[in-house]
Enzyme design. Structure first.
Site, PDB file in Angstrom:
ATOM      1  N   ASN A  57     -12.001  -0.816   2.201  1.00 49.16           N
ATOM      2  CA  ASN A  57     -11.311  -0.060   1.168  1.00 49.16           C
ATOM      3  C   ASN A  57     -10.382   0.970   1.807  1.00 49.16           C
ATOM      4  OD1 ASN A  57     -10.777   0.964  -1.555  1.00 49.16           O
ATOM      5  ND2 ASN A  57     -11.952   2.746  -0.895  1.00 49.16           N
ATOM      6  N   GLU A  58      -9.106   0.857   1.494  1.00 47.84           N
ATOM      7  CA  GLU A  58      -8.069   1.798   1.931  1.00 47.84           C
ATOM      8  C   GLU A  58      -8.084   2.072   3.436  1.00 47.84           C
ATOM      9  OE1 GLU A  58      -8.204   5.314  -0.505  1.00 47.84           O
ATOM     10  OE2 GLU A  58      -7.362   4.266  -2.242  1.00 47.84           O
ATOM     11  N   PRO A  59      -8.048   1.007   4.251  1.00 48.34           N
ATOM     12  CA  PRO A  59      -7.875   1.232   5.682  1.00 48.34           C
ATOM     13  C   PRO A  59      -6.419   1.584   5.980  1.00 48.34           C
ATOM     14  CG  PRO A  59      -7.790  -1.103   5.235  1.00 48.34           C
ATOM     15  CD  PRO A  59      -8.089  -0.424   3.915  1.00 48.34           C
ATOM     16  N   ALA A  89      -8.852  -3.644  -0.257  1.00 44.03           N
ATOM     17  CA  ALA A  89      -8.140  -2.722  -1.139  1.00 44.03           C
ATOM     18  C   ALA A  89      -7.179  -1.879  -0.318  1.00 44.03           C
ATOM     19  CB  ALA A  89      -9.119  -1.825  -1.883  1.00 44.03           C
TER      20      ALA A  89
END
Length: 328
Positions: A57-59, A89
């Site tokens: 998520n949101e790297p 994401a």
């Protein structure tokens, strides 16, 4: 997870890798990340509620290290489960993202008019539409919005709506709905997921009021106004969407769904092969007398086949019910 299986709640199963930065995308992190993905897929692969695997998520997916790092993760996940799509994401831009080309489905997190241009909800529709179309042109993949929303302190109201009020949260999320509908009509937009179900505690910060208040419910699970707004939205979507049968007694009307003669011929050919070598292909079963497992019935239904009322369902060998059905 068993409740999701029973109730038909779709799950995107995600590895607990949040905010991974470029300087952390090194071999040591990768080995641990792959171990976590192995545990996740091994644990949950037999749950039919799981639609796809999310790698992170949101790297920092614009980092030069991201492409190589996530190629290894994607290869590993596909080896463990070649049937389900993989995703992640992102909150980056379509022009610079290095990971979007690696996954099967794109999940986009967006907070237009919240973290930037706060309160200017009239900009959401045009900016959001241009944004999603840019991702589609760049990668030609299915897209869903995996996060959107605004904080609201329960019981706080104002007219006109102002940031952090329940009224503003309702007006804010409603601005996304027309965009989602227009994108869905273009047949590449496959889902919407508000952030988030309920409020939760966080560290101190000037953007937080005793934690993250983007929940539709409070920490005590009491609904805010936005919960009713979203309920109305989802009920309308449900009425506009073809409903799949819930039981064998409801499956017969699905005989009208199209299936080609080639598929029927394929199942005949498959049935003549030794059972241990047979690859299970979801096909029309309404006019056969063979017994089928629950997994095969689920696969056939998803493929548009009809299941006759008299067909016998056998429990899966795993004991977990309908499962990962595309390969025996």
């Amino acid at each position: 997870m068993r409740m999701c299986d029973r109730e038909g709640i779709a799950v995107i199963d995600e590895a607990p890798a949040v905010g991974l930065q470029g300087h952390n995308m090194v071999r040591e992190t990768l080995v641990k990340h792959m171990e976590v993905i192995s545990e996740l897929i091994t644990r949950d692969k037999n749950h039919p509620s799981v639609l796809m695997w999310s790698l992170a998520n949101e790297p920092d997916s614009e980092s030069p290290a991201a492409a190589t790092y996530f190629k290894h993760l994607a290869t590993h996940a596909r080896a463990l489960d070649p049937a389900r799509p993989i995703t992640f994401a992102t909150f980056k831009s379509s022009e610079k993202d290095q990971v979007a080309s690696i996954v099967d489905v794109l999940m986009i997190n967006r907070y237009h008019a919240w973290y930037t241009n706060t309160g200017q909800i009239d900009i959401i529709e045009p900016i959001m539409e241009r944004d999603m179309l840019a991702w589609r042109r760049a990668f030609r993949k299915p897209i869903m919005v995996s996060e959107y929303g605004a904080d609201a302190v329960a019981g706080l109201h104002s007219d006109p709506p102002y940031s952090f009020t329940e009224d503003f949260q309702c007006s804010y999320i409603a601005q996304y709905f027309p965009v989602f509908d227009r994108l869905k009509a273009q047949r590449f937009f496959v889902g919407e997921q508000v952030w988030t179900f309920s409020d939760f505690m966080t560290n101190h910060g000037v953007t937080r009021v005793q934690g993250n208040k983007k929940g539709l419910f409070t920490r005590q699970r009491q609904p805010k106004m936005a919960a009713h707004t979203l309920r109305t939205r989802y009920l309308a979507l449900a009425k506009a969407t073809r409903r799949f049968p819930n039981s064998l007694s409801e499956m017969k009307p699905s005989a009208a769904w199209p299936i080609s003669d080639d598929s029927a011929a394929e199942v005949v050919a498959q049935s003549q092969q030794p059972q241990q070598q047979q690859r299970r292909v979801p096909v029309a079963l309404a006019h056969t007398e063979e017994t089928i497992t629950a997994a095969e019935a689920a696969a056939a239904l998803l493929a548009g086949a009809a299941i006759a009322d008299g067909d016998t369902l056998l429990p899966d060998e795993s004991g977990m019910g309908p499962t990962h059905v595309w390969q025996s």
